[in-house]
Write a protein that holds these residues in place. Structure first.
Motif, PDB file in Angstrom:
ATOM      1  N   VAL A   5       0.048   0.851  10.212  1.00  0.00           N
ATOM      2  CA  VAL A   5      -1.188   1.318   9.565  1.00  0.00           C
ATOM      3  C   VAL A   5      -2.391   0.546  10.098  1.00  0.00           C
ATOM      4  N   ALA A   6      -3.418   1.293  10.478  1.00  0.00           N
ATOM      5  CA  ALA A   6      -4.695   0.707  10.903  1.00  0.00           C
ATOM      6  C   ALA A   6      -5.826   1.380  10.139  1.00  0.00           C
ATOM      7  N   LYS A   7      -6.914   0.637   9.943  1.00  0.00           N
ATOM      8  CA  LYS A   7      -8.084   1.188   9.250  1.00  0.00           C
ATOM      9  C   LYS A   7      -9.352   0.690   9.926  1.00  0.00           C
ATOM     10  N   LYS A   8     -10.222   1.652  10.269  1.00  0.00           N
ATOM     11  CA  LYS A   8     -11.506   1.314  10.887  1.00  0.00           C
ATOM     12  C   LYS A   8     -12.655   1.887  10.071  1.00  0.00           C
ATOM     13  N   TYR A   9     -13.765   1.148  10.039  1.00  0.00           N
ATOM     14  CA  TYR A   9     -15.018   1.643   9.473  1.00  0.00           C
ATOM     15  C   TYR A   9     -16.063   1.575  10.581  1.00  0.00           C
ATOM     16  N   ASP A  10     -16.590   2.745  10.954  1.00  0.00           N
ATOM     17  CA  ASP A  10     -17.606   2.775  12.020  1.00  0.00           C
ATOM     18  C   ASP A  10     -17.165   1.983  13.249  1.00  0.00           C
ATOM     19  N   LYS A  11     -15.941   2.221  13.664  1.00  0.00           N
ATOM     20  CA  LYS A  11     -15.333   1.609  14.854  1.00  0.00           C
ATOM     21  C   LYS A  11     -14.977   0.134  14.673  1.00  0.00           C
ATOM     22  N   LYS A  12     -15.324  -0.442  13.505  1.00  0.00           N
ATOM     23  CA  LYS A  12     -14.933  -1.828  13.249  1.00  0.00           C
ATOM     24  C   LYS A  12     -13.560  -1.830  12.599  1.00  0.00           C
ATOM     25  N   GLU A  13     -12.622  -2.536  13.202  1.00  0.00           N
ATOM     26  CA  GLU A  13     -11.251  -2.560  12.699  1.00  0.00           C
ATOM     27  C   GLU A  13     -11.126  -3.530  11.522  1.00  0.00           C
ATOM     28  N   ILE A  14     -10.716  -2.999  10.362  1.00  0.00           N
ATOM     29  CA  ILE A  14     -10.515  -3.814   9.167  1.00  0.00           C
ATOM     30  C   ILE A  14      -9.042  -4.189   9.023  1.00  0.00           C
ATOM     31  N   ILE A  15      -8.179  -3.230   9.334  1.00  0.00           N
ATOM     32  CA  ILE A  15      -6.724  -3.423   9.277  1.00  0.00           C
ATOM     33  C   ILE A  15      -6.147  -3.054  10.636  1.00  0.00           C
ATOM     34  N   SER A  16      -5.266  -3.906  11.157  1.00  0.00           N
ATOM     35  CA  SER A  16      -4.681  -3.588  12.456  1.00  0.00           C
ATOM     36  C   SER A  16      -3.155  -3.678  12.391  1.00  0.00           C
ATOM     37  N   ASP A  17      -2.504  -2.549  12.643  1.00  0.00           N
ATOM     38  CA  ASP A  17      -1.043  -2.468  12.769  1.00  0.00           C
ATOM     39  C   ASP A  17      -0.308  -3.184  11.636  1.00  0.00           C
ATOM     40  N   LEU A  18      -0.527  -2.689  10.423  1.00  0.00           N
ATOM     41  CA  LEU A  18       0.094  -3.284   9.238  1.00  0.00           C
ATOM     42  C   LEU A  18       1.467  -2.672   9.000  1.00  0.00           C
ATOM     43  N   ASN A  19       2.487  -3.529   8.925  1.00  0.00           N
ATOM     44  CA  ASN A  19       3.865  -3.086   8.690  1.00  0.00           C
ATOM     45  C   ASN A  19       4.492  -3.948   7.602  1.00  0.00           C
ATOM     46  N   PHE A  20       4.894  -3.317   6.506  1.00  0.00           N
ATOM     47  CA  PHE A  20       5.606  -4.049   5.467  1.00  0.00           C
ATOM     48  C   PHE A  20       6.318  -3.063   4.549  1.00  0.00           C
ATOM     49  N   GLU A  21       7.243  -3.613   3.767  1.00  0.00           N
ATOM     50  CA  GLU A  21       8.027  -2.807   2.843  1.00  0.00           C
ATOM     51  C   GLU A  21       8.178  -3.574   1.526  1.00  0.00           C
ATOM     52  N   ILE A  22       7.994  -2.870   0.419  1.00  0.00           N
ATOM     53  CA  ILE A  22       8.105  -3.481  -0.903  1.00  0.00           C
ATOM     54  C   ILE A  22       9.196  -2.765  -1.685  1.00  0.00           C
ATOM     55  N   LYS A  23      10.065  -3.547  -2.303  1.00  0.00           N
ATOM     56  CA  LYS A  23      11.171  -2.967  -3.055  1.00  0.00           C
ATOM     57  C   LYS A  23      10.763  -2.691  -4.501  1.00  0.00           C
ATOM     58  N   LYS A  24      11.410  -1.702  -5.073  1.00  0.00           N
ATOM     59  CA  LYS A  24      11.176  -1.356  -6.477  1.00  0.00           C
ATOM     60  C   LYS A  24      11.423  -2.566  -7.365  1.00  0.00           C
ATOM     61  N   GLY A  25      10.460  -2.827  -8.263  1.00  0.00           N
ATOM     62  CA  GLY A  25      10.613  -3.905  -9.228  1.00  0.00           C
ATOM     63  C   GLY A  25      10.081  -5.253  -8.781  1.00  0.00           C
ATOM     64  N   GLU A  26       9.569  -5.362  -7.554  1.00  0.00           N
ATOM     65  CA  GLU A  26       9.033  -6.636  -7.082  1.00  0.00           C
ATOM     66  C   GLU A  26       7.634  -6.896  -7.652  1.00  0.00           C
ATOM     67  N   PHE A  27       7.306  -8.168  -7.796  1.00  0.00           N
ATOM     68  CA  PHE A  27       5.943  -8.594  -8.099  1.00  0.00           C
ATOM     69  C   PHE A  27       5.399  -9.196  -6.807  1.00  0.00           C
ATOM     70  N   ILE A  28       4.509  -8.463  -6.157  1.00  0.00           N
ATOM     71  CA  ILE A  28       3.927  -8.895  -4.883  1.00  0.00           C
ATOM     72  C   ILE A  28       2.505  -9.365  -5.117  1.00  0.00           C
ATOM     73  N   THR A  29       2.191 -10.565  -4.666  1.00  0.00           N
ATOM     74  CA  THR A  29       0.799 -11.012  -4.679  1.00  0.00           C
ATOM     75  C   THR A  29       0.275 -11.004  -3.244  1.00  0.00           C
ATOM     76  N   VAL A  30      -0.996 -10.644  -3.110  1.00  0.00           N
ATOM     77  CA  VAL A  30      -1.632 -10.547  -1.797  1.00  0.00           C
ATOM     78  C   VAL A  30      -2.786 -11.537  -1.762  1.00  0.00           C
ATOM     79  N   LEU A  31      -2.685 -12.485  -0.862  1.00  0.00           N
ATOM     80  CA  LEU A  31      -3.616 -13.604  -0.810  1.00  0.00           C
ATOM     81  C   LEU A  31      -4.411 -13.560   0.486  1.00  0.00           C
ATOM     82  N   GLY A  32      -5.696 -13.838   0.389  1.00  0.00           N
ATOM     83  CA  GLY A  32      -6.522 -13.882   1.589  1.00  0.00           C
ATOM     84  C   GLY A  32      -7.969 -14.095   1.224  1.00  0.00           C
ATOM     85  N   SER A  33      -8.752 -14.539   2.183  1.00  0.00           N
ATOM     86  CA  SER A  33     -10.175 -14.756   1.948  1.00  0.00           C
ATOM     87  C   SER A  33     -10.914 -13.417   1.948  1.00  0.00           C
ATOM     88  N   SER A  34     -12.182 -13.428   1.599  1.00  0.00           N
ATOM     89  CA  SER A  34     -12.992 -12.210   1.625  1.00  0.00           C
ATOM     90  C   SER A  34     -13.001 -11.635   3.037  1.00  0.00           C
TER      91      SER A  34
END
Length: 256
Positions: A11-40
């Motif tokens: 998965v990739a996501k661009k806004y006005d040709k600026k890449e926000i997400i590049s080649d995202l690959n992950f899998e989440i199982k049913k019932g997991e508690f996933i936290t996503v950490l990162g700066s602004s």
């Protein structure tokens, strides 16, 4: 058969040709508690919004509950995904009971079923006192309003709950209490999948079964809190965890 409930494939996501997400690959199982950490600007909120179709990927595939979002009815999808945000977004002219009942009413539930659901959910989030049903959001504290936000998100018994920095505007004590309550709630709900975005390292490590560390639109490490602490995969993760140790050292210095 896979028990995967959320899957991102290239998965990739661009806004006005600026890449926000590049080649995202992950899998989440049913019932997991996933936290996503990162700066602004790391891409964590954009990733969350792509799960319920509020943002569409520029390329790649997103599979949610067995359905490719390219072919999904997004309105129907969102009615079966709970969504809790920092601003809460309660309707000020509606009572607490009416706020929780918004989606069930859209789905045509009977009034009896709605009333039973509202009562049960207020009990689940610790607002079982009868006075809360007929109160308005302005009459509640910030922590109580956030509990109502969680109850509203749970109203249709969704398999997936998305949280976008829901506690960041609350004071430290209220925040800590709600973190514990949310962790207990997830445990009691058994098969609910929680996807929780935060910029608070301690919050991510405390809540998550696994923690996704994002930086510049990429995943630096997606692992258990224990493995993150013991085996940081990159310098970025190591530096991030170093700030926790810095704070610990600071308090120890003051307590000497």
């Amino acid at each position: 058969m896979s028990n995967s409930i959320i899957k991102f494939k290239h998965v990739a996501k661009k806004y006005d040709k600026k890449e926000i997400i590049s080649d995202l690959n992950f899998e989440i199982k049913k019932g997991e508690f996933i936290t996503v950490l990162g700066s602004s600007g790391s891409g964590k909120t954009t990733t969350l919004k792509m799960i319920n179709g509020l943002e569409k990927p520029t390329s790649g595939e997103i599979i949610v509950n067995g359905e490719n979002l390219k072919n999904a009815n997004l309105v129907n999808l969102r009615r079966h995904i709970g969504y809790v945000v920092q601003s809460i977004g309660l309707f000020p002219h509606m009572t607490i009971a009416q706020n929780i009942a918004v989606t069930p009413k859209l789905l045509g539930w009977s009034q009896d079923k709605i009333d039973q659901t509202v009562s049960k959910l207020l009990e689940v989030v610790g607002l079982e006192d009868a006075r809360f049903k007929d109160a308005y959001p302005s009459q509640l504290s910030g922590g109580q309003q956030q509990r109502v936000g969680v109850a509203r998100a749970l109203s249709t018994n969704p398999p997936i709950m998305l949280f976008d920095e829901p506690f960041s505007a609350l004071d430290a004590i209220t925040r800590q209490n709600l973190q514990q309550e949310l962790k207990t709630l997830h445990k009691n709900l058994n098969d609910k999948t929680f996807f929780f975005v935060t910029h608070d390292i301690n919050e991510a490590l405390f809540l998550g079964d696994r923690v996704m560390v994002m930086n510049n639109g990429m995943i630096e490490q997606f692992d258990t809190p224990e493995n993150l602490i013991d085996h940081p995969a990159t310098q970025y993760v190591s530096d991030l965890l170093g700030t926790v140790q810095q704070n610990k050292n600071l308090w120890e210095h003051f307590n000497d």
